[in-house]
Write a protein that holds these residues in place. Sequence first.
Motif, PDB file in Angstrom:
ATOM      1  N   HIS A 284       0.307   3.103   4.568  1.00 23.66           N
ATOM      2  CA  HIS A 284       0.622   1.870   3.851  1.00 23.66           C
ATOM      3  C   HIS A 284      -0.338   0.752   4.250  1.00 23.66           C
ATOM      4  N   GLY A 285      -0.994   0.179   3.273  1.00 20.34           N
ATOM      5  CA  GLY A 285      -1.924  -0.914   3.527  1.00 20.34           C
ATOM      6  C   GLY A 285      -3.359  -0.465   3.772  1.00 20.34           C
ATOM      7  N   HIS A 286      -3.584   0.851   3.909  1.00 19.01           N
ATOM      8  CA  HIS A 286      -4.927   1.328   4.210  1.00 19.01           C
ATOM      9  C   HIS A 286      -5.481   2.291   3.162  1.00 19.01           C
ATOM     10  N   LEU A 287      -4.643   2.738   2.241  1.00 17.96           N
ATOM     11  CA  LEU A 287      -5.078   3.723   1.254  1.00 17.96           C
ATOM     12  C   LEU A 287      -6.229   3.211   0.402  1.00 17.96           C
ATOM     13  N   ASP A 288      -6.152   1.971  -0.051  1.00 23.28           N
ATOM     14  CA  ASP A 288      -7.220   1.425  -0.891  1.00 23.28           C
ATOM     15  C   ASP A 288      -8.564   1.469  -0.163  1.00 23.28           C
TER      16      ASP A 288
ATOM     17  N   GLY B 133       0.279  11.757  -7.177  1.00 20.67           N
ATOM     18  CA  GLY B 133       1.155  10.628  -7.474  1.00 20.67           C
ATOM     19  C   GLY B 133       0.935   9.440  -6.557  1.00 20.67           C
ATOM     20  N   THR B 134       0.222   9.646  -5.479  1.00 22.07           N
ATOM     21  CA  THR B 134      -0.162   8.557  -4.588  1.00 22.07           C
ATOM     22  C   THR B 134      -1.562   8.070  -4.915  1.00 22.07           C
ATOM     23  N   ILE B 135      -2.466   8.996  -5.184  1.00 17.11           N
ATOM     24  CA  ILE B 135      -3.878   8.668  -5.376  1.00 17.11           C
ATOM     25  C   ILE B 135      -4.142   7.979  -6.708  1.00 17.11           C
ATOM     26  N   TYR B 136      -3.645   8.539  -7.807  1.00 17.71           N
ATOM     27  CA  TYR B 136      -3.985   7.986  -9.114  1.00 17.71           C
ATOM     28  C   TYR B 136      -3.479   6.556  -9.336  1.00 17.71           C
ATOM     29  N   PRO B 137      -2.263   6.211  -8.936  1.00 19.22           N
ATOM     30  CA  PRO B 137      -1.855   4.802  -9.076  1.00 19.22           C
ATOM     31  C   PRO B 137      -2.746   3.860  -8.256  1.00 19.22           C
TER      32      PRO B 137
END
Length: 113
Positions: A7-11, A45-49
Motif C-alpha cells: 500500500h502506497g508503493h505500488l505506483d 485486479g491489482t495491477i490494471y487499476p
Amino acid sequence: MNAQALHGHLDALLLAVLERGARHGYAIIEALRERSGGTLELPTGTIYPALRRLERAGYVASSWSTVNGRERRTYQLTEAGRRALVGERAGWREFSATVGRFLGTDEPPTAPA
C-alpha cells in the motif's frame, strides 16, 4: 507478499518497471515477479487499476496492438512519469532511512538511568 503490504508503493514499483521500456500488462506482472525474486505475486485486479490510475495522472501512456491475433495494451512511461519516479525514489530513501532508525539491525539506544 500481498498487495496490502505494498500500500502506497505500488505506483512507484510500476513506474520503475516501465522505466526499462514499454511492456504489456502480463509482462509488467512478470517483471515485478522476477525483480522481486518471486515475492511479488500480484493479481491483474491489482495491477490494471493502478496502471489506469497512472495513465489518468499522465505518468503512463498506453496503446493497443495486435499480437498473434490477440489485442493487448502496452504501457510506457511518460516524461511526467520519469519525473514522478525521481520523486518516488527520493521519498523512498527518506522513508526507509527513518523507519530504519527504528527497525534497523543496530542496537537500540539504552534508556537514561
